[in-house]
Design an enzyme around this catalytic site. Structure first.
Site, PDB file in Angstrom:
ATOM      1  N   ASP A   1      -7.853   4.818  -3.545  1.00  0.00           N
ATOM      2  CA  ASP A   1      -9.052   4.955  -2.733  1.00  0.00           C
ATOM      3  C   ASP A   1     -10.166   5.909  -3.367  1.00  0.00           C
ATOM      4  O   ASP A   1     -10.390   7.078  -3.154  1.00  0.00           O
ATOM      5  CB  ASP A   1      -8.730   5.786  -1.413  1.00  0.00           C
TER       6      ASP A   1
ATOM      7  N   ASP B   1       0.885  -1.243   0.024  1.00  0.00           N
ATOM      8  CA  ASP B   1       0.040  -0.061   0.022  1.00  0.00           C
ATOM      9  C   ASP B   1       0.998   1.347   0.018  1.00  0.00           C
ATOM     10  O   ASP B   1       1.967   1.266   0.415  1.00  0.00           O
ATOM     11  CB  ASP B   1      -0.843  -0.207   1.131  1.00  0.00           C
TER      12      ASP B   1
ATOM     13  N   GLU C   1       3.232   5.539  -3.630  1.00  0.00           N
ATOM     14  CA  GLU C   1       3.292   6.719  -4.538  1.00  0.00           C
ATOM     15  C   GLU C   1       4.776   7.269  -4.177  1.00  0.00           C
ATOM     16  O   GLU C   1       5.346   7.621  -5.279  1.00  0.00           O
ATOM     17  CB  GLU C   1       2.209   7.704  -4.305  1.00  0.00           C
TER      18      GLU C   1
END
Length: 957
Positions: free
Chosen positions: A628, A551, A554
């Protein structure tokens, strides 16, 4: 430095000087290509290498002595025969299936395909020195094919319903929901891979900025800016003129939010805040202007009395909403924006229009690097172009077969008993499932990055893994590159200089509990990656987890920072300043995990799920999900084009949170468990809101069943089928039906997935990949699932039909009714809530199996070959053991299936290959679909049955 990145030394080869005029430049032939020294332009050298028969690498540099960064995205080495020829004006580098002609005057390059047709013409290129943290780098720009009408696809995952990227502007900068992949593919069967790691812009090279940069804003009183009115619970508290809307980042909110005590966080807690901006916008340039509203929370934008946008995003995760506005020089346009902030951000950005020729061209602009660096890929098909991309950046390993089954996830299972209880319920109810997911925060509250379990909530994690396996399922666990500063793992990275410490030094705390100091490790050398894997190995890998959810890749070191703030947070790296490696974190982080797993488990297929990606991430056994997202109809719509273009970026395994990750409070009940810590819930919904929420999830679930990976996840409202859909409801029945359909189609799905490795295939396909019909070039909400199925998801509330375009060049069967429709027309497809429009191309051969509870439950079950008559067709039935890497050693079988429509015969060809555990003797059934015969009406039906032992068999209709 890898051999692929080392240019052949001209001192070791003969120098061939151009015989042209003195101002015509010169060139040298090298062992792998040519080096051109043009007379004009910012490039002092333009170096070309042959990478294969159909791929040519270009590197232009302003300083031949400048050391070039090693490529992170590519792994290929130069190779392939070539010839060099010259004229007075240019030099030609010719490989077997591609060639490049370089101007000796300008250094600009024109590329040709195997037929000698020019397909990509460079019209401009620039290299501009820039200084970053005191070090010299270059910004680069190149433009090709000015005024082109071709369809352009790829660039990663971008959530603005953009399909054909010709004429679009796209920011290639990693974000929670936006994945930058600097690769574009043309419907003219070539591709361009732009090798740069920094923030890059596709389209307009000018960065977007707050709209006051380009437009004259006038408030209601005629003064510059906009009139801003701030309300609390309906009462006007403050009116002021603002020069712009400046709440794009958290630092902007802190700097620009009114200081009036009535608008403080404490004074507005639990109250409804509304900000309204009014005024006019005026431009000196007539034409269609591209604009963006960057926002979270509720926002409604009206321009000249017309509602342009009405959107919502969760406050902590804003993103861009693109729109266009027509301006007439000097004519004011009325502007009205209403925003209900509850922790969110907002801004309006703008860019002046380009000329039509410039807008409709291929343009890449990068902020930092060491040279202008790209690859040209030629082919005779778009699949071939993707094959070239994977040749350069690495082949996608075949995922384990179970990865294509159903995934159940939640933010989050708070205890191991919760997770095991959900799996047991699925098995007890006989709802097919293969995979369970343990999301974040399984660790003690203050131990993020320790990779350990809270002993109270997870007293025996090994038992949890073992129990999942006993139920013939697999388990994925969430892992992060984030570490709390008090953990031993953080300190180990810090000691080596591999931890970005600025976030901690500035005292920044996250949202968990009382808030904890934290940051991320820097994965840009092998030692750091090895450390990361070892820490995970010693605590989690040894327990037998099957898959790894990486997760926040980025990475989101600190949420909602500006690009400059983010660059400061991720510097220094082992490769230099953070700005020069803005985008490839996910590539390097997944590499850390994949490389370690390959060493420890050399014959086990791996599965990694990552929130971000980059060119080459597919080689790390990585799938990507769309971040998300929110449970809104417009966001469901956005997923379609996002997934299709991501797949056409060369990365085949993609998924999304069914139902959207976050939801409005009107969609929440009083029991919303799983909201992230310190984030409030609502439960404000009405009966109509609940009806809409369930319909949205049902429609999204149908779309999920025909996505490369089929995965239910979200926070707030629990997503398990038996929870979200009431007992006895049509919704539950329909969700289970689509789940079972997914498993029935597993022979088709897995064979299609196998092509991603064996034939550089693509599962989720743009219509343009298979049809040369110009009408399909920019269809944003349809796609092909494999070569047989046309999928048309429903993304409108209460819709019972939708418009569907059926591509020319084929006839199409309605999966539900059996109606056969000629291609090349738009139809109104019936779409009751229980049906997502689904069409099958005539001539398709679709292998189906029985309903199973997990993918390998019945390996010897009869398969049904469903033939959609009306055209010839073929399919290759692929099988292997589903879990090992034996497929890379040739351990698999293929059975060719060929249908002759004229004779009505299906030939089940001789089996080739074998693998351990292969079922040699099979029962195959054949079903012939003719006009009017519903496929879905009886999925167990068949017309003929044959015994098969490996020799060819012919079955007649």
């Amino acid at each position: 430095m890898k051999a692929a990145k080392i240019w052949a030394s001209v001192s070791a080869i003969a120098l061939i000087m151009s015989a042209g005029a003195a101002l015509a430049g010169s060139y040298e032939k090298t062992a792998t290509g040519i080096v051109v020294k043009p007379d004009t332009g910012t490039a002092k050298e333009v170096r070309l290498e042959v990478m294969s028969d159909s791929i040519i690498h270009v590197l232009a540099t302003d300083d031949p002595a400048r050391q070039q960064m090693p490529s992170l995205m590519t792994v290929a080495t130069p190779g392939g025969d070539f010839t060099v020829s010259e004229t007075k004006k240019d030099v030609t580098l010719k490989a077997a299936k591609a060639s490049a002609v370089v101007s000796l005057e300008t250094g600009l390059v024109t590329f040709y395909n195997a037929d000698g047709k020019p397909v990509l013409t460079e019209s401009a290129a620039s290299i501009t020195p820039v200084t970053i943290e005191g070090q010299p780098y270059v910004a680069t720009h190149a433009q090709f094919n000015r005024g082109t009408t071709e369809g352009l696809y790829g660039l990663g995952q971008h959530q603005n319903a953009q399909m054909d990227m010709n004429g679009e502007d796209v920011l290639l900068s990693q974000h929670n929901m936006d994945v930058a992949v600097p690769f574009v593919m043309s419907d003219q069967n070539y591709g361009l891979l732009w090798d740069n790691n920094s923030i890059t812009r596709w389209g307009n090279p000018t960065p977007y900025a707050l709209f006051s940069r380009d437009l004259k804003l006038a408030a209601e009183d005629g003064k510059p800016g906009l009139t801003a009115k701030y309300y609390v619970d309906g009462k006007l508290v403050l009116t002021r003129n603002e020069s712009d809307i400046r709440y794009q980042y958290l630092s902007d909110v802190a700097a620009n939010w009114p200081s009036d005590p009535a608008l403080s966080k404490e004074a507005t807690a639990g109250k409804k805040v509304l900000v309204v901006w009014d005024g006019t916008m005026t431009s000196d340039i007539s034409g269609v202007h591209k604009m963006q509203m960057y926002s979270s929370d509720y926002a409604d934008l009206t321009i000249d009395g017309k509602k342009i946008l009405s959107v919502w995003r969760q406050g902590w995760n804003p993103w861009y909403h693109n729109f266009e506005q027509d301006f007439t020089q000097g004519k004011p346009v009325k502007f009205h924006l209403e925003w209900q902030p509850s922790g969110g951000m907002i801004a309006i950005t703008h860019n002046n229009p380009q000329s039509a020729a410039d807008q409709h061209s291929l343009q890449f602009t990068s902020e930092a690097g060491t040279g202008l660096n790209y690859y040209f890929i030629a082919s005779d098909s778009m699949d071939g172009v993707i094959g070239g991309y994977r040749h350069l950046t690495g082949q996608a390993p075949l995922m384990p077969k179970w990865a294509y089954g159903f995934w159940q996830s939640r933010q989050r299972y708070e205890t191991q008993d919760q997770l095991l209880g959900v799996l047991k319920t699925y098995r007890d109810m006989q709802i097919p499932i293969d995979n369970m997911v343990q999301d974040w925060f399984y660790w003690p509250e203050d131990q993020w990055g320790s990779h350990t379990f809270d002993p109270v909530r997870f007293p025996d994690p090994q038992k949890m893994v073992d129990e999942v396996h006993k139920e013939h399922a697999h388990i994925m666990i969430s892992i992060w590159g984030k570490f709390y500063a008090n953990t031993d793992n953080y300190k180990a990275f810090e000691k080596k200089g591999y931890m970005w410490t600025k976030n901690v030094e500035e005292g920044q705390r996250d949202w968990v509990g009382k808030g904890y100091l934290n940051s991320h490790y820097s994965p840009y050398n092998q030692e750091a990656r090895d450390m990361y894997y070892k820490q995970l190995h010693d605590t989690l890998v040894v327990k037998g987890f099957d898959a790894w959810w990486m997760d926040n890749t980025e990475p989101d070191v600190r949420s909602n920072t500006s690009p400059a703030e983010f660059a400061a947070l991720i510097t220094p790296t082992q490769m230099g300043p953070g700005a020069i490696v803005h985008n490839p974190y996910a590539l390097m982080n997944t590499k850390a995990m994949y490389d370690g797993l390959k060493k420890d488990q050399p014959d086990t297929r791996q599965f990694i799920l990552t929130r971000s990606g980059f060119a080459g991430v597919q080689r790390n056994a990585a799938a990507v999900w769309s971040g998300d997202t929110v449970g809104r109809w417009n966001n469901l719509y956005d997923q379609i084009a996002a997934g299709v273009n991501f797949s056409m970026s060369g990365i085949p395994n993609w998924t999304h949170d069914i139902g959207g990750y976050a939801q409005e409070t009107r969609f929440q009940g009083t029991d919303v468990g799983g909201l992230q810590e310190n984030r409030s819930a609502g439960g404000t919904g009405t009966a109509e809101d609940l009806k809409e929420w369930r319909e949205l999830n049902q429609r999204w679930f149908q779309f999920g069943a025909f996505s490369p990976l089929f995965r239910s996840h979200g926070e707030g409202v629990k997503r398990e089928i038996f929870i979200i859909a009431p007992e006895g409801s049509e919704m539950r029945e329909n969700m289970i039906w689509y789940d079972k359909l997914r498993y029935r189609l597993m022979p088709y799905i897995y064979a299609t997935a196998s092509d991603t490795y064996h034939n550089s295939g693509t599962i989720m396909r743009g219509l343009v990949m298979d049809f040369r019909d110009p009408k399909v070039k920019d269809i944003k909400d349809e796609y092909l699932f494999g070569h047989a199925f046309l999928v048309a998801p429903v993304s409108e509330y209460k819709a019972t039909s939708r418009s569907v375009y059926l591509p020319a060049g084929a006839d199409w069967y309605d999966f539900y009714t059996g109606e056969r429709v000629n291609g090349g027309q738009t139809i109104t497809a019936n779409a009751p809530l229980s049906q997502m429009p689904l069409y099958v191309k005539a001539g398709s051969v679709v292998p189906m199996g029985p309903v199973t509870q997990y993918v390998d439950e019945k390996p010897d079950a009869p398969l049904t070959f469903t033939i959609y008559t009306g055209a010839d067709g073929a399919f290759s039935l692929y099988e292997d053991d589903g879990v090992t890497n034996g497929y890379t050693r040739g351990e698999f079988s293929r059975i060719p299936l060929s249908y002759n429509d004229k004779t009505g015969e299906l030939t089940i060809g001789a089996r080739t290959g074998s693998y351990k555990g292969m079922i040699a003797d099979r029962t195959f059934r054949v079903r012939f679909i003719t006009p009017g015969a519903s496929t879905s009406g009886n999925l167990d039906a068949f017309d003929k049955e044959v015994a098969y032992s490996g020799a060819a068999v012919t079955v007649r209709k």
